[in-house]
Design a protein around this motif. Structure first.
Motif, PDB file in Angstrom:
ATOM      1  N   ARG A 362       0.829  -1.208   0.000  1.00 20.08           N
ATOM      2  CA  ARG A 362       0.000   0.000   0.000  1.00 20.08           C
ATOM      3  C   ARG A 362       0.861   1.254   0.000  1.00 20.08           C
ATOM      4  N   GLU A 363       1.884   1.293   0.852  1.00 22.06           N
ATOM      5  CA  GLU A 363       2.756   2.461   0.930  1.00 22.06           C
ATOM      6  C   GLU A 363       3.597   2.629  -0.338  1.00 22.06           C
ATOM      7  N   THR A 364       4.017   1.504  -0.931  1.00 22.77           N
ATOM      8  CA  THR A 364       4.802   1.585  -2.176  1.00 22.77           C
ATOM      9  C   THR A 364       3.971   2.202  -3.300  1.00 22.77           C
ATOM     10  N   ILE A 365       2.727   1.757  -3.405  1.00 23.79           N
ATOM     11  CA  ILE A 365       1.827   2.332  -4.422  1.00 23.79           C
ATOM     12  C   ILE A 365       1.590   3.812  -4.142  1.00 23.79           C
ATOM     13  N   THR A 366       1.439   4.143  -2.865  1.00 26.54           N
ATOM     14  CA  THR A 366       1.255   5.547  -2.486  1.00 26.54           C
ATOM     15  C   THR A 366       2.481   6.371  -2.878  1.00 26.54           C
ATOM     16  N   GLY A 367       3.676   5.843  -2.555  1.00 23.84           N
ATOM     17  CA  GLY A 367       4.918   6.545  -2.881  1.00 23.84           C
ATOM     18  C   GLY A 367       5.098   6.709  -4.378  1.00 23.84           C
ATOM     19  N   LEU A 368       4.768   5.653  -5.125  1.00 24.34           N
ATOM     20  CA  LEU A 368       4.887   5.714  -6.591  1.00 24.34           C
ATOM     21  C   LEU A 368       3.934   6.764  -7.167  1.00 24.34           C
ATOM     22  N   SER A 369       2.705   6.783  -6.670  1.00 29.20           N
ATOM     23  CA  SER A 369       1.705   7.734  -7.167  1.00 29.20           C
ATOM     24  C   SER A 369       2.130   9.177  -6.896  1.00 29.20           C
ATOM     25  N   ILE A 370       2.588   9.416  -5.658  1.00 35.11           N
ATOM     26  CA  ILE A 370       3.053  10.762  -5.318  1.00 35.11           C
ATOM     27  C   ILE A 370       4.296  11.109  -6.132  1.00 35.11           C
ATOM     28  N   GLY A 371       5.179  10.102  -6.321  1.00 36.18           N
ATOM     29  CA  GLY A 371       6.396  10.320  -7.100  1.00 36.18           C
ATOM     30  C   GLY A 371       6.097  10.710  -8.535  1.00 36.18           C
ATOM     31  N   VAL A 372       5.093  10.069  -9.126  1.00 34.71           N
ATOM     32  CA  VAL A 372       4.704  10.398 -10.508  1.00 34.71           C
ATOM     33  C   VAL A 372       4.196  11.841 -10.581  1.00 34.71           C
ATOM     34  N   ILE A 373       3.352  12.216  -9.616  1.00 33.00           N
ATOM     35  CA  ILE A 373       2.808  13.583  -9.598  1.00 33.00           C
ATOM     36  C   ILE A 373       3.924  14.610  -9.499  1.00 33.00           C
ATOM     37  N   PHE A 374       4.830  14.399  -8.526  1.00 37.86           N
ATOM     38  CA  PHE A 374       5.915  15.353  -8.326  1.00 37.86           C
ATOM     39  C   PHE A 374       6.937  15.277  -9.466  1.00 37.86           C
ATOM     40  N   GLY A 375       7.129  14.088 -10.019  1.00 42.10           N
ATOM     41  CA  GLY A 375       8.047  13.938 -11.139  1.00 42.10           C
ATOM     42  C   GLY A 375       7.590  14.750 -12.343  1.00 42.10           C
ATOM     43  N   ILE A 376       6.274  14.658 -12.654  1.00 36.20           N
ATOM     44  CA  ILE A 376       5.716  15.444 -13.772  1.00 36.20           C
ATOM     45  C   ILE A 376       5.852  16.938 -13.488  1.00 36.20           C
ATOM     46  N   LEU A 377       5.550  17.319 -12.269  1.00 35.04           N
ATOM     47  CA  LEU A 377       5.635  18.730 -11.884  1.00 35.04           C
ATOM     48  C   LEU A 377       7.065  19.255 -12.031  1.00 35.04           C
ATOM     49  N   THR A 411       8.928   2.077   4.930  1.00 39.79           N
ATOM     50  CA  THR A 411       7.902   1.104   5.326  1.00 39.79           C
ATOM     51  C   THR A 411       8.512  -0.209   5.802  1.00 39.79           C
ATOM     52  N   CYS A 412       9.521  -0.674   5.090  1.00 38.06           N
ATOM     53  CA  CYS A 412      10.112  -1.987   5.395  1.00 38.06           C
ATOM     54  C   CYS A 412      10.983  -1.985   6.651  1.00 38.06           C
ATOM     55  N   THR A 413      11.754  -0.920   6.846  1.00 36.24           N
ATOM     56  CA  THR A 413      12.746  -0.910   7.931  1.00 36.24           C
ATOM     57  C   THR A 413      12.139  -1.139   9.309  1.00 36.24           C
ATOM     58  N   PRO A 414      11.057  -0.431   9.705  1.00 31.17           N
ATOM     59  CA  PRO A 414      10.479  -0.697  11.030  1.00 31.17           C
ATOM     60  C   PRO A 414      10.012  -2.134  11.195  1.00 31.17           C
ATOM     61  N   LEU A 415       9.452  -2.735  10.122  1.00 32.35           N
ATOM     62  CA  LEU A 415       8.992  -4.124  10.202  1.00 32.35           C
ATOM     63  C   LEU A 415      10.157  -5.089  10.371  1.00 32.35           C
TER      64      LEU A 415
END
Length: 455
Positions: A362-377, A411-415
């Protein structure tokens, strides 16, 4: 209470004028918690004057509200006999904490002066680890026997409560060998016909903790069941004491503080647990902050080495250096957000190791989505600013990948740390931020160099 500064000025004026009776009346008119706030802001000699001119019951209450260092300091400044009397008026668990914070010889001297029964109970509490149920429990427990009638139980409660200052949350039922066999609420006792036996009305479904259970587990139990108090038993189910909600409130506050400090790269386990980072010695503050910063320094040297390795890229296209803070800042921020969400979720029980994979995805998809938005910007802004579409694509792609990877790491490190029994809070702060910086920087410079080679 009125403005605390005005109150302190008034108290200091009474001390200067040696108006002892007025000082006593003034101090005794305040709540103990307010007096504790005042005591933390006045001079040691003024505290000594105040503590010796208030009622002993109130003085003991004030001691209970003060930080550990100040408790020991005040008791050490006053007369030994007065100090012993004040300690004897404290709840057992609080008295044990105070004596546990003193030097061994000083603590032993007070224990020898205290009433024999009270001293014996405190000595037993001091044998437990202070971070366990045994270390924070109050051994004074309201108990009744399972073979009593309700009428007999009520009479027993009245007599015991009159003799001892006991917590009246629940009434615990024991057998003749002091084994915990049930619990009864006061409400049930007061509303049940007096001829019935306690064994008929008590609840045998008892939520309890063991003397060796650590405080984090105890706090979780309180949060789950929302009780006002929990009984504490030993290995043989003998009732040893109770832990109350205010004890747990202190635990939660302490653990939250430790979590915040740890997540900021501040070491909290330096040996002297009672010395505060903010108000303690300068040396203590320095020792608490250096270790993780030193590790961060090493990590940043790695980043410097990577940057130096790509010096030819900077010579060929100097503008690429301008985007490095942008990539590091956004990557670090989104990584920290993921870490904070994970650590807090694990702390509250919303996230477990078994549900970890779901949260990683879930967090990876969130990060990717935000990354795409900011990448385009970033691509559009760079294109408009530098009139260099290819550079805009490179920076935009680096931004997207950096934010996605940062989210995955956060996300992974705390787990992973939880899995190997390390506090997940250490995943936050400068170390992980540095790791994200190094990876993001290497990724960005690799993409830039690849572009320069292929144009």
């Amino acid at each position: 209470m009125t403005n605390i500064e005005n109150t302190i000025d008034r108290i200091q004026e009474l001390i200067e004028n040696d108006a002892i009776q007025q000082l006593s009346d003034e101090l005794n008119s305040y709540h103990s918690a307010d007096l504790a706030d005042i005591f933390q802001q006045i001079k040691p000699e003024e505290r000594l004057k105040c503590i010796t001119n208030i009622d002993e019951e109130k003085a003991a209450d004030v001691i209970e509200y003060l930080p550990p260092q100040l408790q020991v300091e005040i008791l050490g400044d006053i007369d030994n006999e007065l100090a012993s009397r004040l300690i004897s008026k404290l709840p057992h668990d609080e008295a044990a904490d105070v004596l546990g914070d003193m030097e061994d010889d000083e603590s032993k001297a007070y224990l020898d002066q205290l009433p024999q029964k009270f001293s014996s109970e405190i000595r037993e509490l001091l044998t437990y680890n202070e971070d366990t149920a045994g270390g924070i429990m109050n051994p004074l427990v309201l108990t009744i026997f399972d073979n009593m009638t309700v009428k007999e139980a009520l009479e027993t409660i009245r007599i015991k409560a009159e003799k001892e200052n006991m917590e009246l949350f629940y009434v615990y039922v024991v057998d003749k060998n002091n084994h915990l066999v049930g619990v009864v609420s006061l409400r049930n006792l007061l509303t049940t016909p007096v001829h019935l036996n306690i064994s008929d009305i008590m609840s045998k479904d008892i939520v309890k903790v063991h003397v060796d259970d650590y405080q984090g587990h105890i706090a979780d139990i309180f949060m789950k069941y929302q009780f006002n108090a929990l009984p504490v038993v030993d290995l043989y189910n003998h009732l040893k004491g109770i832990v109350t909600w205010d004890d747990v409130q202190d635990i939660v506050e302490e653990e939250t503080t430790d979590e915040i400090l740890t997540s900021s790269g501040i070491v909290t386990d330096l040996g002297d647990e009672d010395e505060d980072i903010l108000t303690g010695s300068l040396a203590h503050s320095i020792k608490a902050r250096i270790p993780w910063l030193f590790i961060t320094l090493i990590g940043e040297f790695v980043a410097v080495t990577i940057t130096n390795k790509y010096d030819h890229s900077f010579k060929a296209l100097p503008i690429i250096a301008a985007f490095m803070p942008l990539l590091a800042g956004l990557g670090g921020n989104i990584g920290t957000q993921s870490i904070t969400l994970m650590v807090r979720g694990m702390s509250t029980g919303q996230i477990t190791l078994s549900s970890g994979w779901h949260h990683i995805m879930r967090e990876t998809i969130t990060g990717l989505s935000i990354g795409v938005i900011f990448g385009i910007l970033v691509t559009l802004v760079t294109w408009g600013w530098q009139h260099h579409l290819e550079l805009g694509f490179i920076v935009g792609i680096a931004m997207c990948l950096n934010m996605t990877i940062a989210t995955m790491i956060g996300t992974c490190t705390p787990l992973i740390l939880k899995k190997i029994n390390i506090d997940p809070a250490v995943a936050s702060g400068p170390v992980i931020a540095t790791t994200i910086d190094v990876i993001g920087l290497a990724l960005y410079l690799t993409l830039v160099t690849w572009y320069l080679i292929n144009i």
